[in-house]
Write a protein that holds these residues in place. Structure first.
Motif, PDB file in Angstrom:
ATOM      1  N   ASP A  95       9.919   4.680  -2.696  1.00  0.00           N
ATOM      2  CA  ASP A  95      11.316   4.828  -3.108  1.00  0.00           C
ATOM      3  C   ASP A  95      11.590   6.154  -3.806  1.00  0.00           C
ATOM      4  N   ASP A  96      10.604   7.050  -3.823  1.00  0.00           N
ATOM      5  CA  ASP A  96      10.807   8.392  -4.374  1.00  0.00           C
ATOM      6  C   ASP A  96       9.771   9.324  -3.746  1.00  0.00           C
ATOM      7  N   LEU A  97      10.142   9.946  -2.636  1.00  0.00           N
ATOM      8  CA  LEU A  97       9.207  10.747  -1.857  1.00  0.00           C
ATOM      9  C   LEU A  97       8.756  12.002  -2.583  1.00  0.00           C
ATOM     10  N   ARG A  98       9.402  12.304  -3.711  1.00  0.00           N
ATOM     11  CA  ARG A  98       9.007  13.479  -4.496  1.00  0.00           C
ATOM     12  C   ARG A  98       7.872  13.173  -5.478  1.00  0.00           C
ATOM     13  N   LYS A  99       7.339  11.974  -5.403  1.00  0.00           N
ATOM     14  CA  LYS A  99       6.252  11.602  -6.310  1.00  0.00           C
ATOM     15  C   LYS A  99       5.008  11.230  -5.511  1.00  0.00           C
ATOM     16  N   PRO A 100       4.174  12.239  -5.214  1.00  0.00           N
ATOM     17  CA  PRO A 100       2.937  11.976  -4.472  1.00  0.00           C
ATOM     18  C   PRO A 100       1.742  11.745  -5.384  1.00  0.00           C
ATOM     19  N   THR A 101       0.679  11.207  -4.811  1.00  0.00           N
ATOM     20  CA  THR A 101      -0.593  11.084  -5.509  1.00  0.00           C
ATOM     21  C   THR A 101      -1.709  11.264  -4.498  1.00  0.00           C
TER      22      THR A 101
END
Length: 352
Positions: A12-18
């Motif tokens: 739900d937030d593609l700007r938060k990767p890991t």
């Protein structure tokens, strides 16, 4: 670099990767381990993530770290580094749908000289074209010196090829002109390349910053910015919408009225679904099935390979390939794509 890693993003937030590190997987009987090597990263991969829930793209490569995370699918090449699957040998190189990760375990079935299909249980109900892996030595399209272009453009070009074929197969729906939105996108200009000189006038719409680039391609008879739609003049129009921008569709409908004879949604960009507002939706597998009946499997593949070779010869001059290595570069380019910061001329190739 760790022995094995997986790149995942919040659904739900593609700007938060890991990046999740772990031990290298070990294949069971009937399985093979692929080492992901060279992949392309384009706006198309962001589209897969945007549609991850509705089109089940998240289901291909489970992240294994919780349902809120998803692994973006990529297209590219991978090498067999361990195999307990009959007919699949260490050292073979395959092209196909791959995770944003260092490794992939597959369960090959229907193995032949052209490749195999992954029969892993979690992929059984997913669209079959994404489960096929092409052996490079049995692939009509493959050329080693085209690998960068293949990872960047082949999946898009298949859509473009079938889109152009459907439009031409229907005699351009009797229209005088074909209008493309997102005309600077690879899918749009590849379809225009296929249709160039086959009848109707081809008109590309794009952002003002991409007008010069799009004109330089030579795929369109005319290129306009979106705010110039009122200047379009045609007796009848087919609209191929690759942008999903409501204002563009509204402007065309107001401008042409009944002269807009077809309004066809083709994927999406800008993370805005466009199918609901369009008159119809283009789905490449439908036209592919028709042509397999018309031409046979070999006939379709021969035509696709010939079209690809023509297109690749031209596209090699249009694409500025940017190379990256490993999860850090992957993260950087992913965020640029999500934020729309990658220039139309650029193509990012990652060695994972």
């Amino acid at each position: 670099m760790p022995a094995s890693w997986t790149f995942a993003v919040l659904r739900d937030d593609l700007r938060k990767p890991t990046v999740v590190e772990g031990a290298t997987p070990v294949p069971d009987a009937g399985e093979a381990l692929l080492r992901v090597d060279r992949v392309g990263l384009t706006a198309n991969n962001v589209t897969y993530a945007v549609l991850g829930e509705s089109m089940r793209y998240w289901d291909f490569f489970p992240a294994g770290i919780g349902p809120e995370w998803g692994v973006p699918p990529l297209w590219g090449f991978a090498d067999v580094v361990e195999s307990a699957a009959p007919g699949v040998k260490v050292g073979q190189r395959f092209y196909g749908y791959l995770p944003a990760a260092s490794h992939l375990v597959v369960r090959p079935e229907r193995v032949d000289v052209s490749g195999f299909r992954d029969a892993s249980g979690h992929r059984a109900g997913l669209p079959s074209p994404y489960n096929a892996y092409r052996l490079t030595t049995g692939d009509r399209v493959y050329r080693e010196d085209h690998e960068d272009l293949l990872v960047l453009l082949r999946p898009l070009f298949f859509t473009s090829f079938m889109l152009a074929d459907q439009v031409a197969d229907n005699d351009f729906y009797g229209a005088e002109s074909v209008v493309f939105s997102s005309a600077s996108s690879k899918t749009a200009y590849a379809a225009a390349y296929e249709l160039r000189g086959r009848g109707p006038r081809l008109i590309g719409l794009t952002s003002s910053g991409n007008v010069a680039f799009t004109r330089s391609l030579g795929c369109y008879d005319e290129v306009l910015s979106y705010d110039e739609v009122d200047g379009l003049d045609a007796a009848s129009v087919v609209y191929l919408d690759l942008s999903g921008v409501p204002a563009t569709r509204s402007a065309l409908r107001e401008r042409f009225g009944d002269r807009l004879v077809r309004d066809i949604a083709v994927g999406l960009t800008n993370q805005v679904p466009n199918a609901e507002a369009a008159g119809e939706v283009f789905f490449a597998p439908v036209q592919m099935r028709k042509r397999r009946q018309d031409w046979g499997r070999d006939g379709l593949e021969d035509r696709f390979a010939a079209a690809w070779q023509r297109f690749a010869a031209a596209a090699g001059e249009w694409i500025e390939v940017r190379a990256g290595v490993g999860p850090d570069d992957l993260r950087r380019v992913w965020l640029d794509l999500v934020d729309g910061k990658v220039a139309a001329r650029q193509g990012h190739v990652m060695r994972l």
